[in-house]
Design a protein around this motif. Structure first.
Motif, PDB file in Angstrom:
ATOM      1  N   MET A  77       0.830  -1.208   0.000  1.00 47.21           N
ATOM      2  CA  MET A  77       0.000   0.000   0.000  1.00 47.21           C
ATOM      3  C   MET A  77       0.873   1.270   0.000  1.00 47.21           C
ATOM      4  O   MET A  77       0.614   2.205  -0.741  1.00 47.21           O
ATOM      5  N   TYR A  78       1.928   1.269   0.855  1.00 45.18           N
ATOM      6  CA  TYR A  78       2.739   2.477   0.973  1.00 45.18           C
ATOM      7  C   TYR A  78       3.387   2.912  -0.344  1.00 45.18           C
ATOM      8  O   TYR A  78       3.445   4.116  -0.627  1.00 45.18           O
ATOM      9  N   PRO A  79       3.881   1.981  -1.193  1.00 49.97           N
ATOM     10  CA  PRO A  79       4.474   2.418  -2.463  1.00 49.97           C
ATOM     11  C   PRO A  79       3.543   3.292  -3.304  1.00 49.97           C
ATOM     12  O   PRO A  79       3.993   4.244  -3.960  1.00 49.97           O
ATOM     13  N   TYR A  80       2.229   2.992  -3.280  1.00 47.10           N
ATOM     14  CA  TYR A  80       1.281   3.785  -4.055  1.00 47.10           C
ATOM     15  C   TYR A  80       1.062   5.154  -3.407  1.00 47.10           C
ATOM     16  O   TYR A  80       0.986   6.180  -4.095  1.00 47.10           O
ATOM     17  N   VAL A  81       0.964   5.155  -2.077  1.00 49.60           N
ATOM     18  CA  VAL A  81       0.819   6.420  -1.350  1.00 49.60           C
ATOM     19  C   VAL A  81       2.062   7.274  -1.559  1.00 49.60           C
ATOM     20  O   VAL A  81       1.975   8.489  -1.767  1.00 49.60           O
ATOM     21  N   LYS A  82       3.210   6.635  -1.536  1.00 53.58           N
ATOM     22  CA  LYS A  82       4.488   7.323  -1.711  1.00 53.58           C
ATOM     23  C   LYS A  82       4.567   8.007  -3.074  1.00 53.58           C
ATOM     24  O   LYS A  82       5.030   9.132  -3.196  1.00 53.58           O
ATOM     25  N   ARG A  83       4.106   7.321  -4.111  1.00 54.57           N
ATOM     26  CA  ARG A  83       4.128   7.896  -5.462  1.00 54.57           C
ATOM     27  C   ARG A  83       3.234   9.133  -5.543  1.00 54.57           C
ATOM     28  O   ARG A  83       3.620  10.163  -6.114  1.00 54.57           O
ATOM     29  N   VAL A  84       2.042   9.045  -4.968  1.00 53.37           N
ATOM     30  CA  VAL A  84       1.127  10.194  -4.961  1.00 53.37           C
ATOM     31  C   VAL A  84       1.740  11.351  -4.179  1.00 53.37           C
ATOM     32  O   VAL A  84       1.692  12.511  -4.615  1.00 53.37           O
ATOM     33  N   TRP A  85       2.343  11.029  -3.041  1.00 52.80           N
ATOM     34  CA  TRP A  85       2.978  12.041  -2.199  1.00 52.80           C
ATOM     35  C   TRP A  85       4.123  12.726  -2.946  1.00 52.80           C
ATOM     36  O   TRP A  85       4.273  13.942  -2.898  1.00 52.80           O
ATOM     37  N   ASP A  86       4.926  11.934  -3.649  1.00 57.83           N
ATOM     38  CA  ASP A  86       6.046  12.480  -4.424  1.00 57.83           C
ATOM     39  C   ASP A  86       5.554  13.515  -5.434  1.00 57.83           C
ATOM     40  O   ASP A  86       6.068  14.638  -5.507  1.00 57.83           O
ATOM     41  N   VAL A  87       4.569  13.117  -6.215  1.00 56.86           N
ATOM     42  CA  VAL A  87       4.066  13.990  -7.289  1.00 56.86           C
ATOM     43  C   VAL A  87       3.431  15.248  -6.708  1.00 56.86           C
ATOM     44  O   VAL A  87       3.676  16.368  -7.197  1.00 56.86           O
ATOM     45  N   LEU A  88       2.617  15.092  -5.659  1.00 53.64           N
ATOM     46  CA  LEU A  88       1.953  16.250  -5.052  1.00 53.64           C
ATOM     47  C   LEU A  88       2.966  17.245  -4.484  1.00 53.64           C
ATOM     48  O   LEU A  88       2.839  18.455  -4.690  1.00 53.64           O
ATOM     49  N   LEU A  89       3.985  16.741  -3.783  1.00 55.47           N
ATOM     50  CA  LEU A  89       4.993  17.629  -3.196  1.00 55.47           C
ATOM     51  C   LEU A  89       5.765  18.389  -4.267  1.00 55.47           C
ATOM     52  O   LEU A  89       6.038  19.584  -4.126  1.00 55.47           O
ATOM     53  N   LEU A 110      13.901  16.688 -10.018  1.00 59.09           N
ATOM     54  CA  LEU A 110      12.473  16.815  -9.723  1.00 59.09           C
ATOM     55  C   LEU A 110      11.664  16.434 -10.969  1.00 59.09           C
ATOM     56  O   LEU A 110      10.543  15.938 -10.858  1.00 59.09           O
ATOM     57  N   LEU A 111      12.244  16.658 -12.148  1.00 52.63           N
ATOM     58  CA  LEU A 111      11.600  16.235 -13.396  1.00 52.63           C
ATOM     59  C   LEU A 111      11.615  14.715 -13.506  1.00 52.63           C
ATOM     60  O   LEU A 111      10.663  14.116 -14.010  1.00 52.63           O
ATOM     61  N   ASN A 112      12.687  14.081 -13.039  1.00 55.94           N
ATOM     62  CA  ASN A 112      12.742  12.620 -13.001  1.00 55.94           C
ATOM     63  C   ASN A 112      11.659  12.048 -12.097  1.00 55.94           C
ATOM     64  O   ASN A 112      11.089  10.986 -12.371  1.00 55.94           O
ATOM     65  N   ILE A 113      11.372  12.780 -11.005  1.00 55.85           N
ATOM     66  CA  ILE A 113      10.315  12.332 -10.093  1.00 55.85           C
ATOM     67  C   ILE A 113       8.961  12.389 -10.788  1.00 55.85           C
ATOM     68  O   ILE A 113       8.170  11.439 -10.710  1.00 55.85           O
ATOM     69  N   LEU A 114       8.683  13.475 -11.488  1.00 54.81           N
ATOM     70  CA  LEU A 114       7.410  13.604 -12.198  1.00 54.81           C
ATOM     71  C   LEU A 114       7.263  12.528 -13.264  1.00 54.81           C
ATOM     72  O   LEU A 114       6.164  12.031 -13.509  1.00 54.81           O
ATOM     73  N   LYS A 115       8.381  12.151 -13.887  1.00 56.81           N
ATOM     74  CA  LYS A 115       8.356  11.101 -14.911  1.00 56.81           C
ATOM     75  C   LYS A 115       8.169   9.713 -14.309  1.00 56.81           C
ATOM     76  O   LYS A 115       7.804   8.777 -15.019  1.00 56.81           O
ATOM     77  N   GLY A 116       8.461   9.583 -13.017  1.00 52.33           N
ATOM     78  CA  GLY A 116       8.351   8.278 -12.372  1.00 52.33           C
ATOM     79  C   GLY A 116       9.639   7.484 -12.370  1.00 52.33           C
ATOM     80  O   GLY A 116       9.643   6.303 -12.012  1.00 52.33           O
ATOM     81  N   ASP A 117      10.758   8.123 -12.756  1.00 52.52           N
ATOM     82  CA  ASP A 117      12.056   7.440 -12.751  1.00 52.52           C
ATOM     83  C   ASP A 117      12.556   7.203 -11.332  1.00 52.52           C
ATOM     84  O   ASP A 117      13.171   6.170 -11.056  1.00 52.52           O
ATOM     85  N   ILE A 118      12.331   8.188 -10.472  1.00 50.82           N
ATOM     86  CA  ILE A 118      12.820   8.119  -9.096  1.00 50.82           C
ATOM     87  C   ILE A 118      11.751   8.620  -8.136  1.00 50.82           C
ATOM     88  O   ILE A 118      10.743   9.196  -8.558  1.00 50.82           O
ATOM     89  N   SER A 119      12.012   8.424  -6.856  1.00 49.33           N
ATOM     90  CA  SER A 119      11.149   8.916  -5.799  1.00 49.33           C
ATOM     91  C   SER A 119      11.864  10.063  -5.081  1.00 49.33           C
ATOM     92  O   SER A 119      13.035  10.337  -5.362  1.00 49.33           O
ATOM     93  N   ALA A 123      15.478  -3.507  -5.096  1.00 53.60           N
ATOM     94  CA  ALA A 123      14.089  -3.856  -5.409  1.00 53.60           C
ATOM     95  C   ALA A 123      13.113  -2.702  -5.183  1.00 53.60           C
ATOM     96  O   ALA A 123      11.941  -2.809  -5.531  1.00 53.60           O
ATOM     97  N   ILE A 124      13.595  -1.600  -4.593  1.00 53.09           N
ATOM     98  CA  ILE A 124      12.711  -0.465  -4.319  1.00 53.09           C
ATOM     99  C   ILE A 124      13.106   0.730  -5.190  1.00 53.09           C
ATOM    100  O   ILE A 124      14.227   0.776  -5.719  1.00 53.09           O
ATOM    101  N   PRO A 125      12.217   1.715  -5.356  1.00 47.42           N
ATOM    102  CA  PRO A 125      12.554   2.878  -6.175  1.00 47.42           C
ATOM    103  C   PRO A 125      13.753   3.650  -5.629  1.00 47.42           C
ATOM    104  O   PRO A 125      13.909   3.792  -4.411  1.00 47.42           O
ATOM    105  N   VAL A 126      14.606   4.099  -6.527  1.00 47.72           N
ATOM    106  CA  VAL A 126      15.726   4.946  -6.126  1.00 47.72           C
ATOM    107  C   VAL A 126      15.193   6.339  -5.813  1.00 47.72           C
ATOM    108  O   VAL A 126      14.038   6.645  -6.099  1.00 47.72           O
TER     109      VAL A 126
END
Length: 196
Positions: A1-13, A100-109, A134-137
Motif C-alpha cells: 500500500m505504501y508504495p502507491y501512497v508514496k508515489r502520490v505524495w512524491d508527485v503532489l509535493l 524533480l523532473l525525473n520524479i514527475l516522470k516516475g524514474d525516481i522517488s 528492489a525499491i525505487p531509487v
C-alpha cells in the motif's frame, strides 16, 4: 500500500513546490549558460529500481571537455574540471534540482537509495545483499544524510538496506528534513571521495 501512497505524495509535493523550484531552475540555468560553454543540463545513465536503467538529469557542473560517465572520485584532479558555478551547485546540492523532473516522470522517488552509475556494479552488488535494488531509487536517501561522499560502498549499501527495513511516511519525512539541513551545511560533501 505504501508504495502507491508514496508515489502520490512524491508527485503532489513536487507540483505544490513548483512555484519555488521552477523560478530557481530558470535563474540557475541562465547563470550556467552565461558563465561557461556547453549545455545547461547533464544527462547520465543510472540504475533504477530492479536494475533497470534511466537517464538522470542534473545541472552541468563541469566544463564541457570533462570525461563523460566517469565518477568524480576516479578523475585525476577533479577540481580542475569543475566550473566555479559548478562548485557552488555541488556544495549546495542544487545541481540535483532537475531530478524533480525525473520524479514527475516516475524514474525516481523523493526518498530512496541514490541511483548508482551504470558502471557502479560494486554498489549494485552490495545492495543486492540488502534488497535495496528492489525499491525505487531516490533524490535523497538515508545514506545521504548519514555521510554521503564520505561513506564506503559497503557502508552506503548497509544504510540503503536499513532504509528498506524502516521505510514509511514518517521515516521518509525525517530524511527529507535532514536533507535540507545537510544541503545547507554541505555536510558530507567531499569531491574525490567515494560516491554513488
Amino acid at each position: 500500500m505504501y508504495p502507491y501512497v508514496k508515489r502520490v505524495w512524491d508527485v503532489l509535493l513536487v507540483i505544490i513546490s513548483a512555484p519555488l523550484w521552477v523560478p530557481l531552475m530558470i535563474v540557475l540555468a541562465l547563470i550556467i549558460k552565461l558563465t561557461s560553454s556547453g549545455t545547461v543540463f547533464f544527462k547520465q545513465k543510472r540504475y533504477g529500481q530492479n536494475r533497470s536503467f534511466f537517464m538522470i538529469y542534473k545541472f552541468r557542473s563541469m566544463y564541457s571537455t570533462a570525461p563523460k560517465d566517469v565518477p568524480t572520485h576516479l578523475l585525476q584532479n577533479p577540481q580542475s574540471l569543475i566550473t566555479p558555478v559548478g562548485r557552488f551547485l555541488r556544495k549546495t546540492s542544487l545541481d540535483e534540482l532537475p531530478q524533480l523532473l525525473n520524479i514527475l516522470k516516475g524514474d525516481i522517488s523523493l526518498v530512496g537509495p541514490r541511483p548508482a552509475l551504470w558502471n557502479q556494479d560494486d554498489l549494485i552488488e552490495a545492495r543486492d545483499k540488502y534488497g535495496a535494488n528492489a525499491i525505487p531509487v531516490g533524490l535523497t536517501g538515508f545514506a545521504q544524510i548519514s555521510g554521503r561522499d564520505e561513506l564506503t560502498i559497503e557502508k552506503k549499501a548497509a544504510y540503503d538496506g536499513e532504509y528498506v527495513r524502516r521505510r514509511g511516511f514518517f521515516f521518509d519525512l525525517w530524511i527529507l528534513i535532514c536533507t535540507v539541513f545537510s544541503a545547507i551545511s554541505s555536510k558530507g560533501v567531499s569531491e574525490g571521495g567515494p560516491k554513488a
